[in-house]
Design a protein around this motif. Structure first.
Motif, PDB file in Angstrom:
ATOM      1  N   ASN A  92     -39.448   7.044 -42.418  1.00 24.92           N
ATOM      2  CA  ASN A  92     -38.825   6.297 -41.312  1.00 24.92           C
ATOM      3  C   ASN A  92     -37.604   5.502 -41.762  1.00 24.92           C
ATOM      4  N   ARG A  93     -37.698   4.903 -42.948  1.00 21.73           N
ATOM      5  CA  ARG A  93     -36.557   4.129 -43.458  1.00 21.73           C
ATOM      6  C   ARG A  93     -35.355   5.043 -43.705  1.00 21.73           C
ATOM      7  N   LEU A  94     -35.611   6.212 -44.301  1.00 20.34           N
ATOM      8  CA  LEU A  94     -34.523   7.149 -44.570  1.00 20.34           C
ATOM      9  C   LEU A  94     -33.949   7.740 -43.287  1.00 20.34           C
ATOM     10  N   LYS A  95     -34.812   8.006 -42.315  1.00 22.13           N
ATOM     11  CA  LYS A  95     -34.345   8.545 -41.037  1.00 22.13           C
ATOM     12  C   LYS A  95     -33.475   7.518 -40.322  1.00 22.13           C
ATOM     13  N   ALA A  96     -33.903   6.262 -40.323  1.00 16.08           N
ATOM     14  CA  ALA A  96     -33.111   5.200 -39.689  1.00 16.08           C
ATOM     15  C   ALA A  96     -31.741   5.084 -40.355  1.00 16.08           C
ATOM     16  N   LYS A  97     -31.720   5.166 -41.674  1.00  9.63           N
ATOM     17  CA  LYS A  97     -30.458   5.089 -42.410  1.00  9.63           C
ATOM     18  C   LYS A  97     -29.553   6.267 -42.053  1.00  9.63           C
ATOM     19  N   HIS A  98     -30.141   7.458 -41.965  1.00  8.16           N
ATOM     20  CA  HIS A  98     -29.370   8.647 -41.604  1.00  8.16           C
ATOM     21  C   HIS A  98     -28.805   8.526 -40.190  1.00  8.16           C
ATOM     22  N   ARG A 106     -44.150   7.253 -46.774  1.00  9.84           N
ATOM     23  CA  ARG A 106     -43.806   5.822 -46.683  1.00  9.84           C
ATOM     24  C   ARG A 106     -42.294   5.595 -46.643  1.00  9.84           C
ATOM     25  N   LEU A 107     -41.498   6.583 -47.053  1.00  9.25           N
ATOM     26  CA  LEU A 107     -40.041   6.438 -47.046  1.00  9.25           C
ATOM     27  C   LEU A 107     -39.380   7.095 -45.848  1.00  9.25           C
TER      28      LEU A 107
END
Length: 140
Positions: free
Chosen positions: A102-108, A99-100
């Motif tokens: 995609n959000r973490l990848k986008a931030k990276h 659940r985290l």
């Protein structure tokens, strides 16, 4: 909240947030809520997960430094040793919850783009670089 009952009146019925109940009932519900929150905290173990992720970052940083130092003259034995260490470290890293991801990848990826912008235009601020990347993303 349990301490507040020490200062409650001696009445058997106590009103909290417009609800009337016996003091023993309120204390019972307080115990149930405290127990449930403690159990949830034990199951989730946020501090433990954060500690494990911090340890993984430290291990990977040390390994990255070893790779940089060995990059000049990387012989067969050294390459095999580093590969073994890499496999050992990667197998110990805690997984990223689905659940985290995609959000973490986008931030990276945003950080990578801002970094490229800063490299391409030395002297601009980090905020300005983020704005330029955001504007580029909305145009494309």
């Amino acid at each position: 909240m349990g301490i507040a009952f020490a200062f409650a009146t001696n009445d058997d019925v106590v009103t909290i947030a417009g609800l009337d109940a016996q003091r023993a009932t309120w204390l019972g519900w307080l115990a149930v809520v405290a127990g449930a929150l403690s159990t949830i905290d034990l199951i989730i173990d946020r501090r433990g997960a954060a500690r494990r992720r911090g340890e993984a970052v430290a291990l990977l940083s040390a390994l990255k430094a070893e790779y940089r130092a060995a990059a000049q003259g990387l012989g067969e034995p050294e390459a095999a040793r580093l590969e073994g260490r890499y496999i050992d470290i990667v197998t110990r890293i805690p997984e990223i919850p689905e659940r985290l991801f995609n959000r973490l990848k986008a931030k990276h990826l945003l950080k990578v783009e801002v970094s490229k912008e800063l490299s391409a235009h030395p002297g601009i601020s980090s905020l300005r670089a983020r704005i330029r990347v955001a504007l580029r993303a909305t145009k494309g």
